[in-house]
Enzyme design. Structure first.
Site, PDB file in Angstrom:
ATOM      1  N   HIS A 196     -18.518 -15.355  27.334  1.00 18.34           N
ATOM      2  CA  HIS A 196     -19.559 -15.298  26.307  1.00 18.34           C
ATOM      3  C   HIS A 196     -19.818 -13.867  25.858  1.00 18.34           C
ATOM      4  CE1 HIS A 196     -20.680 -19.309  25.594  1.00 18.34           C
ATOM      5  NE2 HIS A 196     -21.195 -19.565  26.779  1.00 18.34           N
ATOM      6  N   CYS A 493      -3.934 -17.970  14.821  1.00 15.92           N
ATOM      7  CA  CYS A 493      -5.388 -18.112  14.790  1.00 15.92           C
ATOM      8  C   CYS A 493      -6.026 -17.634  16.095  1.00 15.92           C
ATOM      9  CB  CYS A 493      -5.794 -19.556  14.500  1.00 15.92           C
ATOM     10  SG  CYS A 493      -5.227 -20.754  15.720  1.00 15.92           S
TER      11      CYS A 493
END
Length: 563
Positions: A196, A493
């Site tokens: 995170h 990507c």
């Protein structure tokens, strides 16, 4: 690059390695996060059980409320993360475990500690996605314990001057509401490129270094240069090095406003697209100059749901995204879930190694109704819009899986269906996969993980998870060569596309589109525009021939400086 208090350099310059997030180097003084509260005493409570029960409930409720307040302030991806944390604090089974602890005579703080310990152990062994949430769980536990003891919650230090925030790890509640006028960079001992801290640092444009084991020895007041582009933190940097970093930072910042279609210096088109995680990200991507969306992650529709969303619910959200994108292209990745992202309505059973288990296309083949509804919703949402909609399947490993997915997409009325190349077998079999697939998109984060046998979530292995590794680049080259022979599109990507110099290498390998966090688009566009296609091919050849990621990066940087 921001200014910081002058610190006399009393020690020699020292480099600490990690995984860099971002492009701009920053210099500042270290401010460490306070250590979490120690484990509460296991001694029996001297208070009645009702008192401890009320104290525990109020503590968890207060933490949930605080997290939701922070979510409202943060918005975007950070808000989603904080809302998920709030739901953890309100979990019914967690409350029941705390209740059992209080009944057994524990204090509220100890009951909370023991209840979280059980959940922590379960998450740590539940696969890549949930193992990455252990730090989130620890943060909620620490905040709830502090609240039950009447102590201030752990958090970011408040200082009157800019500083570099250093911590063992950072929780979403800390990173989501950082005062960016004070916190110039983040450094964590633990974490990896998909933690995170890394995700939120990218979304907020904060330079960061994660998985930097040497940061454990940094102390308050140390002067450091955080150089994510070179994957180092420099303790006591030489003045000349700081000056060079400031000049490079100014160049990157200046390029951030670059707009227009992506292309090399001699005009070879390279579509520059954005990775997004939901409808709230579209405006920011377009404002950053994205030519379209190269990766629409659809997990946001599923991860917090007890039941699979209906076709109508999905259609409304997809239509909102497509309408805002207008006539641009969007590549929708269908649900990427499985053992490492367990869903209540998509059971896969317990697996000893979830990262290699029933995930991605494998999970969808086991539950085809989930995919059928999602594809139907995408097709219905596309109707009446001018958006060019492509769909792709995750974790495809062989041609038969690609053929099956393409058939499902066409049955739903979606003409352009492709697959992600995330495992080595798919890279090696791209030629066969493209017999049925209309395009392929390289997910370099997972491709590196599987090619290098290094768990993306382990900070101790972060140095191995480098997309510059020649083995990864050679796999990309094989896939790109097959796509060129088939005359079909190939893109990237993964976050490797956000590294401007590596973007040039990817183009030189034959990649035709690059999709990344919107904050990286300007720098990548500007860097591509400095080099011709032949120069990109030369850089790619140097990188593929190197013996290590560090060597590949070094030889390409040297060549780029000479060009």
């Amino acid at each position: 690059m921001s200014e910081s208090p002058t610190v006399e350099r009393a020690r020699p310059e020292t480099e600490l390695s990690g995984v860099g997030i971002g492009l701009v180097a920053e210099v500042g003084v270290v401010a460490r996060m306070a250590d979490p509260p120690p484990p509460p005493s296991a001694a029996a409570s001297q208070e009645p059980a009702d008192v401890e029960r009320k104290r525990a409930r109020q503590a968890l409720a207060a933490v949930a409320a605080d997290l939701r307040d922070r979510a409202a302030q943060a918005g975007g991806d950070a808000a989603d993360v904080l809302e998920a944390q709030a739901l953890m604090a309100e979990d019914f089974s967690l409350a029941a475990a705390v209740e059992e602890g209080v009944k057994a005579g524990r204090t509220a703080a100890r009951a909370i500690y023991e209840a979280f310990a059980g959940y922590r152990e379960a998450l740590a062994g539940a696969g890549e996605y949930l193992a990455a949430r252990v730090a989130d769980l620890d943060d909620i536990r620490n905040r709830a314990i502090a609240a039950s003891l009447g102590l201030p919650p752990p958090g970011v230090p408040e200082l009157p001057h800019p500083y570099v925030l250093v911590a063992t790890d950072l929780a979403p509640a800390d990173t989501a509401t950082l005062d960016l006028s004070k916190v110039v960079a983040l450094v964590t001992v633990e974490g990896g490129p998909t933690s995170h801290t890394a995700i939120l640092a990218r979304s907020r444009g904060i330079p960061a270094m994660v998985g930097c084991a040497g940061a454990a020895r940094l102390r308050d007041g140390d002067e450091v240069l955080v150089d994510p582009a070179h994957h180092v933190v420099v303790l006591n940097p030489e003045p000349a090095r700081v000056g060079a970093a400031r000049a490079a930072a100014a160049a990157v910042v200046g390029s951030a406003g670059a707009v227009g279609a992506g292309a090399t210096a001699d005009g070879k088109a390279v579509a520059l697209l954005a990775n997004i995680g939901g409808p709230d990200d579209v405006a920011g991507a377009l404002a950053a100059g994205a030519e379209g969306v190269g990766l629409l992650r659809t997990e946001f529709l599923y991860l917090d749901a007890e039941h699979a969303p209906s076709v109508e619910e999905q259609e409304g959200i997809y239509r909102r995204i497509f309408t805002e994108l207008g006539d641009r292209r969007v590549v929708v990745r269908v649900l990427d879930a499985g053992a490492d992202k367990p869903l209540a309505f998509l059971p896969v059973g317990k697996e000893p190694n979830p990262a290699l288990g029933l995930r991605g296309i494998r999970a969808l083949r086991a539950h085809p109704d989930i995919l059928r509804d999602q594809l139907a919703a995408i097709a219905r949402a596309q109707s009446g819009t001018s958006t060019t909609v492509w769909v792709m399947a995750p974790m495809v490993g062989e041609p038969a899986e690609a053929e099956w997915f393409v058939a499902q997409a066409r049955r739903a009325g979606l003409a352009t269906a492709g697959v992600m190349i995330e495992v080595p077998s798919a890279a090696l079999l791209t030629e066969e996969i493209l017999v049925s697939a209309a395009f392929v998109s390289l997910g370099t984060n997972d491709l590196a993980q599987y090619a290098l046998a290094a768990d993306r979530q382990l900070g101790t292995l972060a140095h191995l998870l480098d997309p510059w590794h020649p083995a990864v680049l050679r796999l990309i080259g094989i896939s790109a060569g097959a796509a060129a022979s088939a005359g079909k599109p190939i893109g990237v990507c993964g976050e490797s596309a956000a590294d401007p110099l590596l973007a040039c290498v990817l183009v030189g390998l034959g990649v035709g589109s690059l999709s990344m966090a919107p904050t990286a688009l300007g720098a990548v566009r500007a860097t591509l525009g400095r080099y011709t296609y032949d120069e990109c091919v030369r850089m790619a050849g140097l990188a593929r021939s190197a013996g290590s990621a560090a060597q590949a990066r070094a030889v390409v940087r040297e060549a780029a400086d000479e060009l």
